[in-house]
Design a protein around this motif. Structure first.
Motif, mmCIF file in Angstrom:
data_model
loop_
_atom_site.group_PDB
_atom_site.id
_atom_site.type_symbol
_atom_site.label_atom_id
_atom_site.label_comp_id
_atom_site.label_asym_id
_atom_site.label_seq_id
_atom_site.Cartn_x
_atom_site.Cartn_y
_atom_site.Cartn_z
ATOM 1 N N ARG A 22 0.824 -1.209 0.000
ATOM 2 C CA ARG A 22 0.000 0.000 0.000
ATOM 3 C C ARG A 22 0.856 1.256 0.000
ATOM 4 O O ARG A 22 0.566 2.228 -0.721
ATOM 5 C CB ARG A 22 -0.926 -0.005 1.226
ATOM 6 C CG ARG A 22 -1.780 1.255 1.354
ATOM 7 C CD ARG A 22 -2.633 1.217 2.620
ATOM 8 N NE ARG A 22 -3.409 2.438 2.742
ATOM 9 C CZ ARG A 22 -2.955 3.553 3.295
ATOM 10 N NH1 ARG A 22 -1.710 3.592 3.759
ATOM 11 N NH2 ARG A 22 -3.728 4.619 3.389
ATOM 12 N N ASN A 23 1.925 1.262 0.796
ATOM 13 C CA ASN A 23 2.781 2.449 0.876
ATOM 14 C C ASN A 23 3.495 2.719 -0.447
ATOM 15 O O ASN A 23 3.461 3.835 -0.978
ATOM 16 C CB ASN A 23 3.820 2.283 1.983
ATOM 17 C CG ASN A 23 3.249 2.468 3.365
ATOM 18 O OD1 ASN A 23 2.145 2.989 3.541
ATOM 19 N ND2 ASN A 23 3.996 2.054 4.373
ATOM 20 N N LEU A 32 -0.819 8.777 -1.838
ATOM 21 C CA LEU A 32 -0.396 8.677 -0.439
ATOM 22 C C LEU A 32 0.396 9.923 -0.084
ATOM 23 O O LEU A 32 1.311 10.309 -0.821
ATOM 24 C CB LEU A 32 0.498 7.442 -0.270
ATOM 25 C CG LEU A 32 0.848 7.027 1.160
ATOM 26 C CD1 LEU A 32 -0.289 6.225 1.771
ATOM 27 C CD2 LEU A 32 2.137 6.185 1.162
ATOM 28 N N TRP A 223 6.289 -1.046 12.546
ATOM 29 C CA TRP A 223 5.232 -0.619 13.471
ATOM 30 C C TRP A 223 4.849 -1.775 14.398
ATOM 31 O O TRP A 223 4.734 -1.598 15.600
ATOM 32 C CB TRP A 223 4.004 -0.144 12.700
ATOM 33 C CG TRP A 223 2.848 0.186 13.598
ATOM 34 C CD1 TRP A 223 1.750 -0.588 13.848
ATOM 35 C CD2 TRP A 223 2.701 1.360 14.404
ATOM 36 N NE1 TRP A 223 0.920 0.035 14.760
ATOM 37 C CE2 TRP A 223 1.480 1.240 15.114
ATOM 38 C CE3 TRP A 223 3.476 2.497 14.593
ATOM 39 C CZ2 TRP A 223 1.022 2.219 15.991
ATOM 40 C CZ3 TRP A 223 3.027 3.485 15.465
ATOM 41 C CH2 TRP A 223 1.805 3.323 16.156
ATOM 42 N N PRO A 274 3.336 1.636 8.353
ATOM 43 C CA PRO A 274 2.258 2.603 8.086
ATOM 44 C C PRO A 274 2.568 4.025 8.521
ATOM 45 O O PRO A 274 1.887 4.966 8.087
ATOM 46 C CB PRO A 274 1.064 2.028 8.853
ATOM 47 C CG PRO A 274 1.649 1.114 9.876
ATOM 48 C CD PRO A 274 2.891 0.552 9.255
ATOM 49 N N ASP A 277 2.863 6.882 5.896
ATOM 50 C CA ASP A 277 1.649 7.585 5.466
ATOM 51 C C ASP A 277 1.352 8.659 6.501
ATOM 52 O O ASP A 277 0.962 8.366 7.632
ATOM 53 C CB ASP A 277 0.494 6.585 5.371
ATOM 54 C CG ASP A 277 -0.827 7.243 4.990
ATOM 55 O OD1 ASP A 277 -0.896 8.492 4.881
ATOM 56 O OD2 ASP A 277 -1.810 6.492 4.818
ATOM 57 N N ASP A 279 -0.982 10.587 6.920
ATOM 58 C CA ASP A 279 -2.376 10.704 7.348
ATOM 59 C C ASP A 279 -2.869 9.464 8.085
ATOM 60 O O ASP A 279 -4.039 9.378 8.445
ATOM 61 C CB ASP A 279 -3.276 10.948 6.131
ATOM 62 C CG ASP A 279 -2.981 12.270 5.450
ATOM 63 O OD1 ASP A 279 -2.760 13.270 6.170
ATOM 64 O OD2 ASP A 279 -2.948 12.311 4.205
ATOM 65 N N SER A 280 -1.995 8.494 8.314
ATOM 66 C CA SER A 280 -2.419 7.243 8.942
ATOM 67 C C SER A 280 -2.675 7.420 10.435
ATOM 68 O O SER A 280 -2.146 8.325 11.081
ATOM 69 C CB SER A 280 -1.345 6.166 8.739
ATOM 70 O OG SER A 280 -0.163 6.510 9.446
ATOM 71 N N ASP A 281 -3.479 6.525 10.985
ATOM 72 C CA ASP A 281 -3.725 6.537 12.424
ATOM 73 C C ASP A 281 -2.436 6.316 13.197
ATOM 74 O O ASP A 281 -2.238 6.890 14.273
ATOM 75 C CB ASP A 281 -4.739 5.449 12.792
ATOM 76 C CG ASP A 281 -6.145 5.747 12.287
ATOM 77 O OD1 ASP A 281 -6.420 6.925 11.960
ATOM 78 O OD2 ASP A 281 -6.953 4.807 12.206
ATOM 79 N N GLU A 282 -1.553 5.486 12.650
ATOM 80 C CA GLU A 282 -0.287 5.201 13.317
ATOM 81 C C GLU A 282 0.592 6.457 13.388
ATOM 82 O O GLU A 282 1.215 6.730 14.417
ATOM 83 C CB GLU A 282 0.440 4.080 12.574
ATOM 84 C CG GLU A 282 -0.229 2.722 12.674
ATOM 85 C CD GLU A 282 -1.332 2.505 11.632
ATOM 86 O OE1 GLU A 282 -1.874 1.394 11.579
ATOM 87 O OE2 GLU A 282 -1.647 3.456 10.875
ATOM 88 N N ARG A 283 0.608 7.218 12.312
ATOM 89 C CA ARG A 283 1.404 8.455 12.317
ATOM 90 C C ARG A 283 0.795 9.471 13.284
ATOM 91 O O ARG A 283 1.516 10.173 14.005
ATOM 92 C CB ARG A 283 1.463 9.031 10.905
ATOM 93 C CG ARG A 283 2.347 10.265 10.756
ATOM 94 C CD ARG A 283 3.823 9.948 11.092
ATOM 95 N NE ARG A 283 4.683 11.067 10.734
ATOM 96 C CZ ARG A 283 5.302 11.204 9.572
ATOM 97 N NH1 ARG A 283 5.177 10.252 8.642
ATOM 98 N NH2 ARG A 283 6.048 12.253 9.329
#
Length: 302
Positions: A22-23, A32, A223, A274, A277, A279-283
């Motif tokens: 995905r990345n 992305l 992650w 992740p 990204d 905009d990811s929840d992880e970031r």
């Protein structure tokens, strides 16, 4: 003291040449919000003089993007006074072959890394047919040492719990010195940096240095512990190959909460992570914790 991040990705860079996760596919398609990254390497220095810490396969592109490392004081010149390696991994050493023109390289490694680069992956033997190298031994015992040409910086090395390269005779029987973390302090400002792009566990000798550091630049490879397994690209967990994942009990996020006064930054980020990204929840989780993600070109002056 100055720190410049030349490359911030793990082996293969981002996007990785053969990966359509995905990345990687999202970055190529422009869907992305992320930055491309080269393989991890940093420069640490004062004035016009620098130590290159790790020589990635992307070193020539990294040097072109950092013109201060080429001060042009002579027909052939460089601001790099020495090269220092924290391990013998391919993504931290292959660039030595790209630096073969000119004078012998002052090269700082542990005995274990020198052995691996003389036998299992004989880069140093190949270099002897070109510029050669002048080896300086790093003892990973926490005692201070100095690199010629940079008298204002004090260096300390500490052994890490991580993994030696697959070609190393120590792969399944780690030795102190296979992997090290570096603590660098400025004699002028008193400020300091702890750098460890491969870190599987924060042991007492590592914790002691991280407690003192003003900037902590550490392993951001994965992650989750099963990240590569879940994607079907590996059968090994992050901890098995010497990387402390960010999430979960005992992970890097939890560990870094013990050093609230330091600027905390993750480096050596794998293309599958992740956090690339933005905009990811992880970031967003990292942002909430006050933890940064290194990018190519990041500069810090202490």
């Amino acid at each position: 003291m100055k720190l410049h991040v030349l490359g911030s990705a793990a082996g293969g860079g981002f996007p990785q040449w053969n990966c359509n996760c995905r990345n990687c596919s999202g970055l190529r398609a422009g869907t992305l919000r992320a930055r491309a990254r080269t393989q991890s390497s940093v420069a640490i220095g004062e004035g016009d003089d620098w130590v290159l810490v790790n020589a990635s396969p992307d070193i020539l592109a990294q040097l072109r993007a950092a013109p201060f490392l080429q001060p042009a004081r002579a027909l052939r010149d460089t601001g790099i006074r020495a090269v220092m390696l924290v391990d013998a991994q391919i993504d931290h050493t292959t660039g030595l072959l790209m630096l073969r023109e000119g004078r012998p390289l002052p090269l700082w490694t542990t005995r274990q890394v020198r052995e691996d680069l003389s036998s299992g992956n004989p880069l140093l033997s190949v270099l002897e047919h070109y510029c050669g190298s002048r080896w300086h031994c790093i003892e990973p015992d926490g005692r201070p040492f100095e690199v010629d040409g940079l008298p204002g910086l004090e260096w300390r090395a500490v052994a890490l719990s991580s993994a030696a390269p697959p070609y190393s005779p120590h792969r399944h029987a780690p030795e102190p010195g296979d992997n090290i973390g570096l603590f660098v302090s400025s004699r002028a400002s008193g400020r300091s940096l702890f750098y460890a792009p491969g870190l599987g566990e924060i042991e007492p000798q590592v914790d002691a240095l991280m407690q003192r550091a003003d900037v902590i630049l550490v392993d951001g490879t994965f992650w989750s512990d099963d990240e590569m397994i879940a994607l079907g690209v590996s059968s090994k967990r992050a901890r098995e190959i010497g990387h402390l994942p960010q999430s979960g009990p005992g992970g890097m996020i939890e560990a870094l909460s013990r050093y609230p006064r330091a600027r905390r930054i993750l480096i050596h980020v794998n293309n599958t992570n992740p956090i690339l990204d933005e905009d990811s929840d992880e970031r967003l989780r990292l942002d909430a914790e006050g933890i940064e993600v290194a990018h190519d070109g990041l500069s810090i002056e202490f």
